[in-house]
Enzyme design. Structure first.
Site, mmCIF file in Angstrom:
data_model
loop_
_atom_site.group_PDB
_atom_site.id
_atom_site.type_symbol
_atom_site.label_atom_id
_atom_site.label_comp_id
_atom_site.label_asym_id
_atom_site.label_seq_id
_atom_site.Cartn_x
_atom_site.Cartn_y
_atom_site.Cartn_z
ATOM 1 N N ASP A 94 0.795 -1.231 0.000
ATOM 2 C CA ASP A 94 0.000 0.000 0.000
ATOM 3 C C ASP A 94 0.830 1.285 0.000
ATOM 4 O OD1 ASP A 94 1.038 -0.317 2.509
ATOM 5 O OD2 ASP A 94 -0.862 -0.255 3.595
ATOM 6 N N HIS A 95 2.079 1.222 0.448
ATOM 7 C CA HIS A 95 2.815 2.465 0.676
ATOM 8 C C HIS A 95 3.574 2.983 -0.541
ATOM 9 C CE1 HIS A 95 1.836 2.195 4.860
ATOM 10 N NE2 HIS A 95 2.634 3.186 5.179
ATOM 11 N N ASP A 159 3.760 -0.912 11.338
ATOM 12 C CA ASP A 159 3.269 0.396 10.927
ATOM 13 C C ASP A 159 2.599 1.025 12.135
ATOM 14 O OD1 ASP A 159 2.460 2.012 8.218
ATOM 15 O OD2 ASP A 159 0.976 2.272 9.814
ATOM 16 N N ARG A 448 -2.289 12.275 9.981
ATOM 17 C CA ARG A 448 -1.085 13.069 10.289
ATOM 18 C C ARG A 448 -1.052 14.324 9.432
ATOM 19 N NH1 ARG A 448 3.219 8.427 11.794
ATOM 20 N NH2 ARG A 448 2.209 8.188 13.807
ATOM 21 N N SER A 643 12.068 6.388 16.336
ATOM 22 C CA SER A 643 11.461 5.240 15.668
ATOM 23 C C SER A 643 12.233 3.953 15.985
ATOM 24 C CB SER A 643 11.428 5.490 14.159
ATOM 25 O OG SER A 643 12.135 4.497 13.470
ATOM 26 N N ARG A 645 13.162 1.663 14.079
ATOM 27 C CA ARG A 645 13.681 0.993 12.877
ATOM 28 C C ARG A 645 14.961 0.208 13.171
ATOM 29 N NH1 ARG A 645 15.115 6.683 10.423
ATOM 30 N NH2 ARG A 645 12.902 6.845 10.768
HETATM 31 S S1 SF4 Z 1 -1.771 6.422 7.989
HETATM 32 FE FE1 SF4 Z 1 -0.150 5.124 7.203
HETATM 33 S S2 SF4 Z 1 -1.158 3.216 6.613
HETATM 34 FE FE2 SF4 Z 1 -2.746 4.763 6.840
HETATM 35 S S3 SF4 Z 1 -3.068 5.556 4.792
HETATM 36 FE FE3 SF4 Z 1 -1.640 6.889 5.843
HETATM 37 S S4 SF4 Z 1 0.377 6.102 5.294
HETATM 38 FE FE4 SF4 Z 1 -1.106 4.510 4.817
#
Ligand code: SF4
Length: 755
Positions: A94-95, A159, A448, A643, A645
């Site tokens: 998806d990313h 995620d 975000r 993070s 990572r």
């Molecule tokens: S919050 Fe993260 S998982 Fe959800 S759509 Fe945005 S980038 Fe994709």
């Protein structure tokens, strides 16, 4: 393996006994969070864990990975030597899809551009029993909610918005790839036992107010740090009135306040959603243990006694909110927002309204927004800003198309994007002209809105609101428009007041999909070849790290003495480097380039002790590696915060750094270093940091007696012939010492599998 009803039955089979044992042991009624956490312990507890302090090991039920973070997690997993993952796991592509002109073309471009990554993820999933969701199938969290989440379960995902599954009563937590790898390899997973915030919801939403406004308000109350190391547990009659997907939205955006996760109790709305998404068997199984999928009655009657903090929100009084810009906790009730826009001189006329994403693309969200689009079409109102819709999954998209919702959006001029993250993660080729004012606004229903998040432009003021409010405001193109009080002028010059949005929690005709985009893994993957080109610059198979030589480490060189803050971003920068996250050699060229050298105050400039020349940190370390000289990194307080990572631990290991010696560590990074077989050490006396000089050579002594609780000695040989011997501490337990000796945790697992 990807969907495992037997696993769910096993969880529910154990639940009553485990909850009863936990209640006896704790000696009081339990919250839902405690019930789920105590029932997923690797070892039964004999005393209550201290919230916010104790580190505890759990057995998660599932793992979910998105395509960007899955690459390194799965490259590492391959090192474990297991024929299959130990718990049901899925990968979601998806990313990596960039939004530009619309779903079909954007997807075609992404398939070409990311072919090697998708081929790798598809083949590695096929081989190891991992469910694979192809590009265009949907966004990880929406797909997990629709397919895999179940009340009372414990999910980890690579995620931060994994927390979305709390909407279906699951403890769901975002982790780094190394944690996912461990769990897939059969190791336990460690978490700091969280503090608990109870959020009591009373009343009922009506009119323009939506589930999104609950979390926008909570974000305003708790701020972006208020949830750190805490779980938010929602309860009360208001909670039970919210749709399951609405609950998901609230949990999803809990990541924005730093919460470990958020959760709702099992109720009728969840049962209905499970049935609606064709999981009646899960609903029946959950019904049978329903009392254990909620906190105890006494807890909700007297929440102050059982939670560390309690917030109460009356949904009947909740106003729609707009949060932002630049931070999701700047919360404005719509009645105060206009004045804030004018007072702050934010760009009032915005250029794009974007709805959807994993946060807000449920059928309910889309129907409520589409009702506004339909009303607009009927009343000859046209959108005054670009309108962009991102469905969260193919199931939602297909159903929305069948039911005419996408048509409603397209009539309003919408561009419908692929079922993927797109602009939410900055994968947005935005069409702005250079002649336009740099300072601009957008409004989204995402989660975000930090600077540059959506389009990489620091001038973009991003605001966050519910999808229905974004849709209404897009008709105005004006941040000062309040649909509850204001009117819009239509194409005939008439003033029109929008009707309140109307929606359906679930489709009357049920969800439908022709091709959900799912690939079931091979039953026997032993003959499946994992596709990684040896010439790829984005992917590289890993070689096991070498075992410890069995002797003290002598003659190491100081690579860098880091001054001040050193987060995992300073150690392994993001941005353009992310495309190499599946290629350890290439991404190692960013190692510590953000850290400040204590001797010259500069970033990415350290003295090569062999050539006596200053060079970049990776170059110097590569030259040491070529000469088979080990090195150490010295750091300041809270080294490796930020993070989780794993690249920040793997890169120094890969390039031949032998130890990281600091005043203090951020816990997750310290554990990541241990997993990679590195020495993670702390000064017994923090002032010893000042003794270290730029040209030191270093010995680490006492490794042959390395034991839990023991101390080691480090000798710093200075260039003038003098030396300092300092005592250092470590926090390795017996298992972790074995990881060090074997050269990394995965080497141990592989040896066990092979043995
Ligand atoms: S919050 Fe993260 S998982 Fe959800 S759509 Fe945005 S980038 Fe994709």
């Amino acid at each position: 393996m990807a969907f495992d009803f037997d696993m769910i039955k096993a969880v529910y089979g154990n639940l009553p006994d485990r909850v009863a044992a936990a209640r006896r042991m704790v000696g009081r009624p339990l919250t839902l969070t405690e019930k789920i956490l105590y029932s997923h312990l690797t070892h039964a507890a004999n005393k209550p864990y201290e919230r916010g302090k104790s580190y505890v090991e759990f057995n998660p039920d599932r793992v979910a990975m998105q395509d960007a973070t899955a690459q390194m997690a799965l490259l590492q997993f391959m090192q474990a030597g297991r024929p299959k993952v130990a718990v049901p796991s899925t990968v979601h592509c998806d990313h990596l899809i960039q939004a530009e002109v619309g779903a079909k073309k954007d997807l075609t471009v992404a398939l070409e551009k990311n072919k090697e990554v998708y081929d790798f993820l598809s083949s590695v999933s096929n081989k190891y029993g991992i469910g694979f969701w192809k590009p265009g199938a949907g966004i990880i969290h929406q797909v997990v909610l629709e397919q895999y989440a179940f009340p009372g379960g414990l999910l980890i995902g690579t995620d931060s918005h994994t927390v979305n599954a709390g909407g279906l009563g699951m403890i769901a937590i975002g982790v780094g790839g190394a944690d996912a790898c461990d769990v897939m390899a059969g190791l336990p997973w460690e978490l700091k036992f969280p503090k608990l915030i109870g959020v009591k919801l009373t009343g009922k939403l009506s009119g323009w107010a939506s589930a999104k406004d609950v979390i926008l308000k909570v974000a305003g109350i708790l701020t972006v740090k208020g949830g750190t190391d805490k779980i938010l547990e929602y309860f009360g009659p208001g909670a039970e009135s919210l749709s399951c997907t609405g609950k998901g939205t609230i949990c999803n955006m809990g990541a924005e306040i730093g919460a470990t996760t958020s959760i709702f109790c099992y109720d009728n709305k969840m049962s209905e959603y499970l049935i609606g998404t064709k999981r009646s068997d899960v609903a029946s199984a959950a019904d049978a243990v329903a009392e254990h999928l909620r906190g105890d009655k006494e807890v909700y009657e007297n929440p102050e006694k059982y939670f560390d903090e309690v917030i109460e929100i009356n949904l009947s009084e909740l106003e729609p909110h707009v949060n932002g810009p630049f931070t999701p906790d700047l919360a404005w009730p719509i009645s105060k927002f206009k004045q804030a826009v004018l007072d702050s001189n934010w760009p009032r006329y915005f250029e794009a309204g974007l709805i959807g994403s994993c946060t807000n693309s449920s059928y309910e969200d889309l129907t409520r927004s589409a009702s506004i689009a339909r009303f607009a079409a009927k009343n000859n109102l046209k959108a005054k800003a670009e309108f962009i819709v991102t469905p969260g999954s193919e199931q939602v998209r297909f159903t929305a198309q069948r039911d005419g919702l996408l048509n409603d959006f397209e009539n309003m001029g919408a561009m419908v994007l692929a079922n993927a993250c797109g602009p939410c993660i900055g994968q947005w080729a935005r069409h702005r002209k250079s002649s336009e004012e740099p300072k601009n606004s957008i409004i989204t229903s995402y989660n975000r809105n930090f600077a540059k998040r959506n389009d990489g432009d620091p001038n973009t003021h991003a605001f966050v609101a519910s999808p229905e409010l974004v849709t209404a405001m897009t008709l105005a193109g004006d941040l000062c428009f309040n649909p509850m009080t204001d009117t819009l002028k239509n194409e005939n010059g008439q003033e029109v007041k929008l009707e309140e949005p109307q929606g359906l929690e679930m489709p009357l005709k049920g969800y439908a999909v022709e091709d959900a985009g799912y690939q079931e893994p091979a039953k026997d993957g032993s003959m499946v070849q994992v596709a990684v080109s040896p010439t790829s610059d984005r992917l590289q198979l890993l070689d096991p790290f070498p075992a410890w030589e069995g002797v003290d480490l002598k003659g190491l060189l100081l690579l860098i003495k880091v001054k001040g803050k050193c987060t995992t971003d300073h150690i392994s920068m993001a941005g353009p480097w992310l495309k190499y996250r599946g290629h350890l050699d290439n991404i190692s060229n960013n190692m510590l380039i953000g850290a400040l050298n204590a001797f010259n105050g500069k970033a990415d400039s350290v003295k090569n002790q062999v050539t006596k020349q200053y060079d970049s940190v990776p170059n110097v370390q590569r030259s040491y590696k070529a000469s088979r000289i080990g090195s150490i990194v010295v750091g300041d307080e809270n080294y490796g915060e930020g993070s989780s990572r794993e690249h920040a631990a793997m890169e120094p290991r890969f390039l031949g750094v032998r130890a990281i010696l600091v005043k203090s560590f951020a816990r997750i990074h310290e554990t990541n270093l241990k997993k990679q077989g590195m020495l993670a050490l702390t000064f017994a006396n923090k002032e010893d940091y000042d003794r270290i000089q730029e040209d030191d050579t270093i010995d680490i002594l006492g490794l042959t007696e390395f034991a839990p609780g023991s101390q080691l000695k480090v000798v710093f040989h200075h260039i003038d012939g003098s030396r300092d011997i300092v005592t250092v501490n470590h926090s390795y337990n017996a298992n972790q010492i074995e990881w060090f000796k074997a050269g990394g945790a995965l080497n141990i697992i592989r040896a066990q599998v092979e043995g």
